[in-house]
Design a protein around this motif. Structure first.
Motif, mmCIF file in Angstrom:
data_model
loop_
_atom_site.group_PDB
_atom_site.id
_atom_site.type_symbol
_atom_site.label_atom_id
_atom_site.label_comp_id
_atom_site.label_asym_id
_atom_site.label_seq_id
_atom_site.Cartn_x
_atom_site.Cartn_y
_atom_site.Cartn_z
ATOM 1 N N ARG A 147 -13.428 -6.834 11.148
ATOM 2 C CA ARG A 147 -13.815 -5.493 10.537
ATOM 3 C C ARG A 147 -13.291 -5.158 9.263
ATOM 4 N NH1 ARG A 147 -13.131 -1.682 15.130
ATOM 5 N NH2 ARG A 147 -12.730 -2.903 17.043
ATOM 6 N N TRP A 148 -13.726 -4.048 8.552
ATOM 7 C CA TRP A 148 -13.040 -4.097 7.427
ATOM 8 C C TRP A 148 -11.726 -3.190 7.462
ATOM 9 C CZ3 TRP A 148 -15.567 -6.230 4.094
ATOM 10 C CH2 TRP A 148 -16.951 -6.552 4.112
ATOM 11 N N GLN A 149 -10.968 -3.108 6.638
ATOM 12 C CA GLN A 149 -9.569 -2.723 6.528
ATOM 13 C C GLN A 149 -9.253 -2.061 5.106
ATOM 14 O OE1 GLN A 149 -6.973 -2.759 9.354
ATOM 15 N NE2 GLN A 149 -6.557 -1.260 8.042
ATOM 16 N N VAL A 150 -8.321 -1.101 5.157
ATOM 17 C CA VAL A 150 -7.614 -0.491 3.854
ATOM 18 C C VAL A 150 -6.258 -0.713 4.262
ATOM 19 C CG1 VAL A 150 -6.944 1.297 2.636
ATOM 20 C CG2 VAL A 150 -9.399 1.036 3.326
ATOM 21 N N ALA A 151 -5.457 -1.465 3.069
ATOM 22 C CA ALA A 151 -4.135 -1.287 3.177
ATOM 23 C C ALA A 151 -3.720 -0.661 1.901
ATOM 24 C CB ALA A 151 -3.473 -2.979 2.905
ATOM 25 N N PHE A 152 -2.590 0.210 2.049
ATOM 26 C CA PHE A 152 -1.944 1.176 1.082
ATOM 27 C C PHE A 152 -0.525 0.910 0.780
ATOM 28 C CE2 PHE A 152 -1.633 3.431 4.832
ATOM 29 C CZ PHE A 152 -0.487 4.095 4.815
ATOM 30 N N ASP A 153 -0.137 1.542 -0.503
ATOM 31 C CA ASP A 153 1.186 1.470 -0.665
ATOM 32 C C ASP A 153 1.785 2.819 -0.768
ATOM 33 O OD1 ASP A 153 3.676 1.478 -2.128
ATOM 34 O OD2 ASP A 153 2.771 -0.033 -3.547
ATOM 35 N N ARG A 154 2.989 2.833 0.225
ATOM 36 C CA ARG A 154 3.357 4.202 0.869
ATOM 37 C C ARG A 154 4.283 4.616 -0.410
ATOM 38 N NH1 ARG A 154 4.956 2.441 7.064
ATOM 39 N NH2 ARG A 154 5.732 0.790 5.759
ATOM 40 N N ARG A 155 4.614 4.061 -1.304
ATOM 41 C CA ARG A 155 5.451 4.599 -2.248
ATOM 42 C C ARG A 155 4.243 5.405 -3.203
ATOM 43 N NH1 ARG A 155 7.667 -1.198 -2.830
ATOM 44 N NH2 ARG A 155 5.632 -1.769 -2.702
ATOM 45 N N ARG A 156 3.195 5.277 -3.272
ATOM 46 C CA ARG A 156 2.376 6.255 -4.081
ATOM 47 C C ARG A 156 1.169 6.932 -3.014
ATOM 48 N NH1 ARG A 156 2.725 1.419 -6.581
ATOM 49 N NH2 ARG A 156 0.744 0.686 -5.953
ATOM 50 N N LEU A 157 1.205 6.588 -1.860
ATOM 51 C CA LEU A 157 0.130 7.140 -0.977
ATOM 52 C C LEU A 157 0.726 7.327 0.325
ATOM 53 C CD1 LEU A 157 -2.738 8.317 -0.961
ATOM 54 C CD2 LEU A 157 -3.537 6.101 -0.330
ATOM 55 N N ASP A 158 0.837 8.559 0.834
ATOM 56 C CA ASP A 158 1.546 9.049 2.209
ATOM 57 C C ASP A 158 0.812 8.517 3.641
ATOM 58 O OD1 ASP A 158 3.745 10.191 0.879
ATOM 59 O OD2 ASP A 158 2.761 12.204 0.902
ATOM 60 N N ALA A 159 -0.572 8.702 3.370
ATOM 61 C CA ALA A 159 -1.296 8.056 4.370
ATOM 62 C C ALA A 159 -2.912 8.161 3.873
ATOM 63 C CB ALA A 159 -1.331 9.171 5.586
ATOM 64 N N VAL A 160 -3.695 7.666 4.638
ATOM 65 C CA VAL A 160 -5.155 7.498 4.605
ATOM 66 C C VAL A 160 -5.972 7.952 5.687
ATOM 67 C CG1 VAL A 160 -7.246 6.039 3.789
ATOM 68 C CG2 VAL A 160 -4.812 5.605 3.128
ATOM 69 N N PRO A 161 -5.986 9.391 6.024
ATOM 70 C CA PRO A 161 -6.742 10.098 6.956
ATOM 71 C C PRO A 161 -8.109 9.690 6.911
ATOM 72 C CG PRO A 161 -5.995 11.834 5.403
ATOM 73 C CD PRO A 161 -5.308 10.327 5.102
ATOM 74 N N ALA A 193 1.189 -4.022 -9.156
ATOM 75 C CA ALA A 193 1.537 -3.499 -10.398
ATOM 76 C C ALA A 193 1.355 -2.033 -10.469
ATOM 77 C CB ALA A 193 0.835 -4.452 -11.327
ATOM 78 N N GLY A 194 0.725 -1.398 -9.641
ATOM 79 C CA GLY A 194 0.605 0.069 -9.774
ATOM 80 C C GLY A 194 -0.622 0.325 -10.256
ATOM 81 N N GLU A 195 -1.652 -0.303 -10.500
ATOM 82 C CA GLU A 195 -2.882 -0.082 -10.879
ATOM 83 C C GLU A 195 -3.745 0.592 -9.820
ATOM 84 O OE1 GLU A 195 -4.752 -3.730 -12.539
ATOM 85 O OE2 GLU A 195 -3.326 -4.164 -13.687
ATOM 86 N N VAL A 196 -3.779 0.321 -8.676
ATOM 87 C CA VAL A 196 -4.371 0.930 -7.801
ATOM 88 C C VAL A 196 -3.309 1.323 -6.615
ATOM 89 C CG1 VAL A 196 -6.662 -0.059 -8.119
ATOM 90 C CG2 VAL A 196 -4.982 -1.289 -6.644
ATOM 91 N N ASP A 197 -3.579 2.092 -5.570
ATOM 92 C CA ASP A 197 -2.787 2.659 -4.629
ATOM 93 C C ASP A 197 -3.243 2.099 -3.302
ATOM 94 O OD1 ASP A 197 -1.524 4.235 -6.621
ATOM 95 O OD2 ASP A 197 -2.516 6.097 -5.915
ATOM 96 N N ALA A 198 -4.340 1.168 -3.256
ATOM 97 C CA ALA A 198 -4.774 0.694 -1.931
ATOM 98 C C ALA A 198 -5.955 -0.269 -2.314
ATOM 99 C CB ALA A 198 -5.495 1.916 -1.152
#
Length: 298
Positions: free
Chosen positions: A144-158, A207-212
């Motif tokens: 499958r495809w999957q997204v991972a994200f950084d909770r320090r800059r993004l609360d959720a990915v609805p 490095a904070g360049e992207v959030d996910a």
């Protein structure tokens, strides 16, 4: 004059023989068993599936290939395959014709091939089967495809709509790259950042360049294991208008070598039912999902 034409014909034939690579020979199942070696094509530099680290071969597909070879009483020999532009090219180079740099070397079997009826029977513009010399079989994993994200800059990915405001990293010229650049009439394209590989995309998130980051689920799981960062999380969003989002991964052999396919399928089923594949995937921090064939049995 006639004699000169005969010599010219002989010279042209000899030149053609030198310039044209000989058709690589497919080894029969009996020849494989007699040699004591199973030659398996694995994608090169494709962590966590197949790669080399500190001079040692590693990866999920490598360990699956090793287990299959051992199940047949054979020693594994890996043919490392740099990915071509299309899967059709890879199947041609490693299963039925041979690569021009290795005209006499074919793999007995290739791993990480889509187990998909539509792809298996794909035709060209003349109505001819593109992969008529290949048998695709033995599904061993659902992808499958999957997204991972950084909770320090993004609360959720609805939903992917959040990437109108938050930058996301993808591998260049990948399905996620094309998808995020075009979905919602291109509204996410400016926030889609491209990197040479998934590892670099994750480094950019650190490095904070992207959030996910969006990639194959196995690649995301592997990077999360390496990062060991509790602030990195998995999203559970869907991907509207993406097309095929879930597919099964299997193997391929030459169409004349169905006996090998049957033998490998039998060993593969034993490994799956014994939980061995789930163990191998877990060793690399990957979630293992049964392919559809075995889900139907359950």
């Amino acid at each position: 004059m006639a004699r000169r034409l005969v010599w010219l014909g002989l010279w042209c034939s000899a030149l053609l023989a030198v310039c044209t690579p000989l058709q690589a020979q497919v080894r029969s199942y009996d020849s494989i068993v007699e040699s004591g070696v199973l030659k398996v094509a694995l994608y090169q530099d494709f962590a966590p599936y197949s790669f080399q680290q500190d001079g040692k071969s590693r990866g999920v597909d490598y360990e699956v290939a090793e287990a299959l070879a051992a199940g047949l009483g054979l020693r594994l020999e890996v043919i490392w395959a740099p990915p071509g532009e299309k899967l059709d090219d890879d199947l041609r180079d490693y299963i039925w014709r041979g690569h021009y740099l290795r005209p006499h070397e074919l793999a007995d079997v290739m791993l990480r091939v889509p187990y998909d009826r539509e792809f298996s029977y794909k035709s060209n513009e003349f109505g001819e089967l593109v992969n008529e010399l290949v048998v695709m079989f033995g599904p061993y994993q659902r992808e499958r495809w999957q997204v991972a994200f950084d909770r320090r800059r993004l609360d959720a990915v609805p939903s992917v709509a959040v990437f109108q405001r938050h930058p996301i990293g993808v591998e260049v010229e990948s399905v996620p790259s094309f998808y995020l650049s075009s979905v919602k009439d291109g509204m996410l394209s400016q926030q889609t950042h491209h990197y040479s590989n998934v590892q670099q995309a994750f480094a950019a998130m650190k490095a904070g360049e992207v959030d996910a980051v969006m990639a194959l689920r196995g690649e995301v799981d592997w990077q999360l294991k390496l990062a060991a960062d509790e602030q990195l999380a998995l999203a559970e969003n869907a991907y509207p208008d993406m097309g095929k989002q879930v597919w099964d991964i299997g193997m391929a052999v030459h169409e004349s070598n169905r006996q090998l396919a049957y033998a490998l399928e039998e060993k593969l089923e034993e490994l799956i039912l014994a939980g061995e594949l789930k163990r191998i995937y877990g060793h690399y921090g990957l979630r293992y999902e049964l392919p559809g064939l075995y889900q139907e049995v359950e």
